[in-house]
Design an enzyme around this catalytic site. Structure first.
Site: not given
Ligand code: ZN
Ligand code: ZN
Length: 340
Positions: A37, A39, A42, A62, A91, A94, A97, A174, A261
Site C-alpha cells: 500500500c 502507506t 511512505h 493488507e 485500545c 479510552c 474508543c 483506490i 487521498g
Molecule cells: Zn493500506
Molecule cells: Zn482507545
C-alpha cells in the site's frame, strides 16, 4: 518462517524470523497474499503514516490467508478458515474508543505498522481483528478488504444518493475501488479524471461512464458537451494539493467533496469560503476504516467487485524489494509469502 523485515528507511530484508505463536485470543494466519500500500511506501521512505512505526517490524497491513493456529480464548474463528485482518485496533477503554470511534484512539495499534504484519509466511492478530471471507474468494482479492474498508468509510462520508453524478479524481487502485462503490451506492453517472489514458479502459470496466484526461480537458467541458447535470459528489483519490482543489472546484451546488487521498502534512489549498457558501458545499474526509471491515469482507465475498483487473504486479516474498521500486505505478501490487 521467512519474513520481510523493515529495519530503517530504505532497508527491507527477507530473512528467517521466529514463527508467531497464538496466545489468549490470538490467531495465527498463514499469509497467502499481502497487498503493498501507499502507506508501506511512505514508511519505507521514512515519511509519516497514519500510525507510528518502530522498526525492526514486519510491514504489510493488507493481507489474507488461512488460519493455522488459534489461542485458547478464541471463540469464533477456527483453524482452516479463510480470513482477512483489520489491522487497526483501538485500545477499547479510552474516551474515543468508548464513543465508538476507535480510529481516533491515541493508542491505536496497527498490525503491519506498529506491530508485525503480513509480509511474512505467518502473521498474528487478535480474534476481534479477524474476518472470515468466502472459501472461493481468491486470496489476492481477500487481501484487498482493508483498502476497500477504508474506501467504504469514505463512501459513507460522501453521502452518495441514487442518481447522483459522481466525479472520481484519480484512476489508480483506490480511484477504481471508489468507482465501483459509487456504482453500488446508486450513482447515476460516474466520471473519472485520470491523466494516464492507458488506465481509462480499466476505469470503464470498473463502471465509469466517462473518463477525462485533465491535461487535455476538464469535467466542466465534459458536462457541457454531454449535457450532464452538475457534480453531486467529488472524490479525490490522488493526494495532491492541486487535485484536492479540483475536487472543490468541480463540485456542483449542494455538492459533497471527499478528501480521500493522503497529501503531505504541510500541503495547503486556497479555498474561498464564499464559494463554499454560495454552492452550499459539504467538504468532508475520512480517516482509516472504523467499523467497515465486515462490510468489506461481505462485499468481496459476494463477488460483486472487479478486483483482479486492479492488480498489476504479483511478487514472491523474496522479491518484495522490487515493489518499493515499482511503487504501484500501474496498479495494486500483491506479495505471495507462501508462493502464488
Ligand atoms: Zn493500506
Ligand atoms: Zn482507545
Amino acid at each position: 518462517m521467512k519474513a520481510a523485515v523493515f529495519y530503517e528507511p530504505g532497508v527491507i530484508t527477507v530473512r528467517d524470523w521466529p514463527d508467531p505463536e497464538a496466545a489468549g485470543d490470538e490467531v495465527v494466519i498463514r499469509v497467502m497474499a499481502a497487498g503493498v500500500c501507499g502507506t508501506d511506501l511512505h514508511i519505507f521512505d521514512g515519511a509519516e503514516g497514519a500510525s507510528e512505526c518502530f522498526p525492526p517490524v514486519i510491514l504489510g497491513h493488507e493481507f489474507a490467508g488461512v488460519v493455522e493456529q488459534v489461542g485458547p480464548d478464541v471463540k469464533h474463528i477456527r483453524v482452516g478458515d479463510h480470513v482477512t485482518v483489520d489491522p487497526n485496533r483501538g485500545c477499547g477503554i479510552c474516551p474515543e474508543c468508548k464513543r465508538g470511534r476507535p480510529h481516533f484512539c491515541p493508542d491505536m495499534f496497527a498490525t503491519g505498522v506498529t506491530g508485525d504484519g503480513g509480509f511474512a509466511q505467518l502473521a498474528k492478530a487478535r480474534e476481534e481483528q479477524v474476518y472470515r471471507v468466502g472459501d472461493r474468494v481468491p486470496f489476492e482479492e481477500a487481501a484487498m478488504c482493508e483498502p476497500i474498508s477504508c474506501c467504504l468509510h469514505g463512501i459513507d462520508q460522501a453521502k452518495i444518493t441514487p442518481g447522483d453524478t459522481v466525479l472520481v479524481i484519480g484512476g489508480g487502485t483506490i480511484g477504481l475501488l471508489m468507482v465501483q462503490l459509487a456504482r453500488l451506492s446508486g450513482a447515476g453517472t460516474v466520471i473519472v479524471s485520470e491523466p494516464n489514458e492507458a488506465k481509462h479502459a480499466t476505469a470503464k470496466k470498473a463502471g465509469a461512464d466517462y473518463c477525462v484526461n485533465p491535461l487535455k480537458t476538464t469535467p466542466f467541458d465534459l458536462i457541457a458537451e454531454k449535457g450532464l447535470p452538475g457534480i453531486d459528489v467529488s472524490i479525490e483519490c490522488v493526494g495532491r494539493a492541486e487535485t484536492m482543489l479540483d475536487a472543490v472546484t468541480y463540485a456542483g451546488r449542494g455538492g459533497h467533496v471527499l478528501f480521500f487521498g493522503l497529501t503531505p502534512p504541510d500541503a495547503e489549498i486556497p479555498v474561498k469560503p464564499f464559494d463554499v457558501f454560495r454552492r452550499e458545499l459539504t467538504i468532508t474526509s475520512s480517516f482509516v476504516n472504523p467499523h467497515t471491515m465486515g462490510r468489506a469482507a461481505a462485499l468481496v465475498s459476494s463477488g460483486k467487485l472487479m478486483l483482479a483487473d486492479l492488480i498489476s504486479d504479483r511478487l514472491d516474498l523474496a522479491d518484495i524489494r522490487k515493489a518499493f521500486d515499482i511503487r504501484g505505478k500501474n496498479g495494486k501490487m500483491i506479495v505471495f509469502p507462501n508462493g502464488a
